[in-house]
Motif scaffolding. Structure first.
Motif, mmCIF file in Angstrom:
data_model
loop_
_atom_site.group_PDB
_atom_site.id
_atom_site.type_symbol
_atom_site.label_atom_id
_atom_site.label_comp_id
_atom_site.label_asym_id
_atom_site.label_seq_id
_atom_site.Cartn_x
_atom_site.Cartn_y
_atom_site.Cartn_z
ATOM 1 N N ARG A 78 33.947 -2.230 -8.507
ATOM 2 C CA ARG A 78 34.582 -2.439 -9.245
ATOM 3 C C ARG A 78 35.008 -1.650 -9.867
ATOM 4 N N THR A 79 36.113 -1.214 -11.159
ATOM 5 C CA THR A 79 36.799 0.407 -10.411
ATOM 6 C C THR A 79 37.363 0.278 -12.196
ATOM 7 N N ASP A 80 37.239 -1.304 -13.539
ATOM 8 C CA ASP A 80 37.071 -1.634 -14.333
ATOM 9 C C ASP A 80 36.392 -1.372 -15.714
ATOM 10 N N LEU A 81 35.685 -0.336 -15.311
ATOM 11 C CA LEU A 81 34.674 0.075 -16.040
ATOM 12 C C LEU A 81 35.260 1.116 -16.741
ATOM 13 N N PRO A 82 34.418 1.281 -18.592
ATOM 14 C CA PRO A 82 34.687 3.262 -18.300
ATOM 15 C C PRO A 82 34.616 3.517 -17.190
ATOM 16 N N GLY A 83 34.902 5.120 -17.192
ATOM 17 C CA GLY A 83 34.821 5.940 -15.941
ATOM 18 C C GLY A 83 35.524 5.645 -14.400
ATOM 19 N N PRO A 105 19.782 7.188 -21.156
ATOM 20 C CA PRO A 105 18.877 6.635 -22.504
ATOM 21 C C PRO A 105 20.281 5.372 -24.132
ATOM 22 N N ASP A 106 21.630 5.761 -22.889
ATOM 23 C CA ASP A 106 22.307 5.261 -24.150
ATOM 24 C C ASP A 106 22.810 4.254 -24.069
ATOM 25 N N PRO A 107 23.358 2.538 -24.625
ATOM 26 C CA PRO A 107 23.168 1.375 -24.185
ATOM 27 C C PRO A 107 24.762 1.810 -24.073
ATOM 28 N N ALA A 108 25.891 2.470 -24.977
ATOM 29 C CA ALA A 108 26.561 2.175 -25.052
ATOM 30 C C ALA A 108 27.551 2.907 -23.588
ATOM 31 N N LEU A 109 26.720 3.977 -23.229
ATOM 32 C CA LEU A 109 27.390 4.628 -21.665
ATOM 33 C C LEU A 109 26.675 3.885 -20.492
ATOM 34 N N ASN A 110 26.213 3.103 -21.042
ATOM 35 C CA ASN A 110 24.998 1.976 -19.522
ATOM 36 C C ASN A 110 25.623 1.429 -19.222
ATOM 37 N N GLY A 111 26.215 0.299 -20.670
ATOM 38 C CA GLY A 111 27.050 -0.806 -20.399
ATOM 39 C C GLY A 111 26.414 -2.075 -20.536
ATOM 40 N N GLY A 156 1.177 -1.210 -0.131
ATOM 41 C CA GLY A 156 -0.198 -0.183 0.059
ATOM 42 C C GLY A 156 0.869 1.204 0.184
ATOM 43 N N LEU A 157 1.882 1.277 -0.347
ATOM 44 C CA LEU A 157 2.833 2.171 -1.075
ATOM 45 C C LEU A 157 2.638 3.511 -1.582
ATOM 46 N N LYS A 158 2.877 4.511 -1.203
ATOM 47 C CA LYS A 158 2.980 5.333 -2.132
ATOM 48 C C LYS A 158 4.346 6.085 -2.742
ATOM 49 N N PRO A 159 5.004 5.618 -3.857
ATOM 50 C CA PRO A 159 5.378 6.030 -4.637
ATOM 51 C C PRO A 159 6.280 8.115 -4.620
ATOM 52 N N LEU A 160 6.758 8.268 -4.040
ATOM 53 C CA LEU A 160 7.219 9.198 -4.680
ATOM 54 C C LEU A 160 8.206 10.142 -6.215
ATOM 55 N N ALA A 161 9.250 9.921 -6.219
ATOM 56 C CA ALA A 161 10.814 9.620 -6.697
ATOM 57 C C ALA A 161 10.855 8.617 -6.949
ATOM 58 N N ILE A 162 12.166 8.375 -8.022
ATOM 59 C CA ILE A 162 13.203 7.162 -8.737
ATOM 60 C C ILE A 162 14.035 7.955 -8.058
ATOM 61 N N VAL A 163 15.165 7.581 -7.137
ATOM 62 C CA VAL A 163 16.895 8.150 -7.148
ATOM 63 C C VAL A 163 17.342 7.154 -7.688
ATOM 64 N N LEU A 164 18.636 7.788 -8.706
ATOM 65 C CA LEU A 164 19.326 6.311 -8.795
ATOM 66 C C LEU A 164 21.453 6.899 -7.835
ATOM 67 N N THR A 165 21.428 5.437 -8.321
ATOM 68 C CA THR A 165 22.817 5.925 -7.381
ATOM 69 C C THR A 165 23.894 6.526 -8.240
ATOM 70 N N HIS A 166 23.526 5.582 -9.607
ATOM 71 C CA HIS A 166 24.604 6.023 -10.954
ATOM 72 C C HIS A 166 23.776 4.861 -11.757
ATOM 73 N N ALA A 167 24.309 5.211 -12.850
ATOM 74 C CA ALA A 167 23.425 4.630 -14.825
ATOM 75 C C ALA A 167 23.598 3.389 -14.853
ATOM 76 N N HIS A 168 24.359 2.478 -14.280
ATOM 77 C CA HIS A 168 24.915 1.381 -15.065
ATOM 78 C C HIS A 168 23.183 0.462 -15.359
ATOM 79 N N PHE A 169 23.737 -0.226 -16.617
ATOM 80 C CA PHE A 169 22.015 -0.772 -16.918
ATOM 81 C C PHE A 169 22.034 -1.536 -15.862
ATOM 82 N N ASP A 170 22.002 -1.957 -14.702
ATOM 83 C CA ASP A 170 21.703 -3.381 -14.120
ATOM 84 C C ASP A 170 20.862 -2.361 -12.745
ATOM 85 N N HIS A 171 21.183 -1.247 -12.280
ATOM 86 C CA HIS A 171 20.082 -0.251 -12.329
ATOM 87 C C HIS A 171 19.040 1.014 -12.224
#
Length: 211
Positions: free
Chosen positions: A160-165, A86-92, A45-60
Motif C-alpha cells: 500500500r502507498t497511502d501511508l505517510p511517505g 522509538p516514535d509511534p507517530a512515525l512507525n504508525g 536450536g538456532l543461534k541468531p546473529l542479527a535482526i534486519v528490518l525491511t522497514h519500520a512500520h509498527f507491524d514489523h
C-alpha cells in the motif's frame, strides 16, 4: 540455506528466519509475539546473529526489543527510517491502535545506500525499494535464490502507498528496477501472505501489467 516464515501479530506480518547448516540465523521483521518467535528459535536450536528490518512500520518491529535483548543481537535498519523505531507517530502504531504503542530502542547499525553486507556467515545485497515507505529495503541472497521483499511486492499484489511517505509510482519503479530484474526463479518472501517468485509476478501480478 533454509528459510522459515512465521506470521506474527494481529496483522499476521511475516517474520522470516534464514538459517544455515551451522544453525546460525538471521531474523527479518519480528513484528509481534516475541515468545512465539523465541520458542521457535529455541526448538530449532538456532543461534541468531542479527535482526534486519525491511522497514519500520509498527507491524514489523513489535518484537524487536524483546528478541534483541533475549539473544543479545544487533538491529539493522535503513537510515531513512532510523528515527521511526522509538516514535509511534512515525512507525504508525499511534494511528492504527492495534495493540500497544511501539517505542523500540534505536537500531545498532544504520544501513546507507545499496551495498553487499555480510553478517557472520551470511552475505546478501541490499536494494533500496522505497514506495511503500521511504526507507524500505529488500535483501537479496543470490546463492539461495531468494529476496526478502518486505511490503514492496506481494503474491499477486504490491504494498500500500497511502501511508505517510508512501508513493505509488516510486513503488512501481522500485519493483521494476530492483526486483523484476532478478532471475525469474528467485523466490520472493513478502511481508504478508504466501511466498511467490519473480517470474510468477512478472506473468500474473495485475498491478504490474501494462507498466
Amino acid at each position: 540455506m533454509e528459510w522459515n516464515q512465521i506470521p506474527l501479530g494481529p496483522l499476521q506480518t511475516n517474520c522470516y528466519v534464514l538459517s544455515n547448516e551451522n544453525k546460525a540465523c538471521l531474523i527479518f521483521d519480528p513484528g509481534e509475539e516475541s515468545a512465539k518467535l523465541s520458542s521457535f528459535l529455541k526448538q530449532k536450536g538456532l543461534k541468531p546473529l542479527a535482526i534486519v528490518l525491511t522497514h519500520a512500520h509498527f507491524d514489523h518491529i513489535g518484537a524487536v526489543d524483546d528478541i534483541r535483548e533475549e539473544f543479545g543481537i544487533p538491529v539493522y535498519i535503513h537510515e531513512k527510517e532510523a528515527e521511526w523505531l522509538p516514535d509511534p507517530a512515525l512507525n504508525g502504531s499511534h494511528l492504527f491502535k492495534v495493540g500497544k504503542l511501539i517505542k523500540a530502542k534505536p537500531a545498532d547499525h544504520i544501513i546507507t545506500g545499496e551495498k553487499e553486507l555480510s553478517i557472520g556467515e551470511f552475505t546478501f545485497t541490499i536494494f533500496e525499494t522505497p514506495g511503500h515507505s521511504p526507507g524500505s529495503i529488500s535483501l537479496y541472497f543470490k546463492d539461495a535464490e531468494l529476496v526478502v521483499a518486505g511490503d514492496a511486492l506481494f503474491n499477486g499484489s504490491i504494498g500500500r502507498t497511502d501511508l505517510p511517505g508512501g508513493n505509488h509510482q516510486q513503488l512501481l519503479d522500485s519493483i521494476h528496477a530492483k526486483l523484476l530484474t532478478l532471475p525469474e526463479e528467485t523466490e520472493v518472501l513478502p511481508g504478508h501472505g504466501p511466498a511467490t517468485t519473480v517470474g510468477q509476478e512478472m506473468d500474473s501480478n495485475p498491478f504490474l501489467n501494462g507498466f
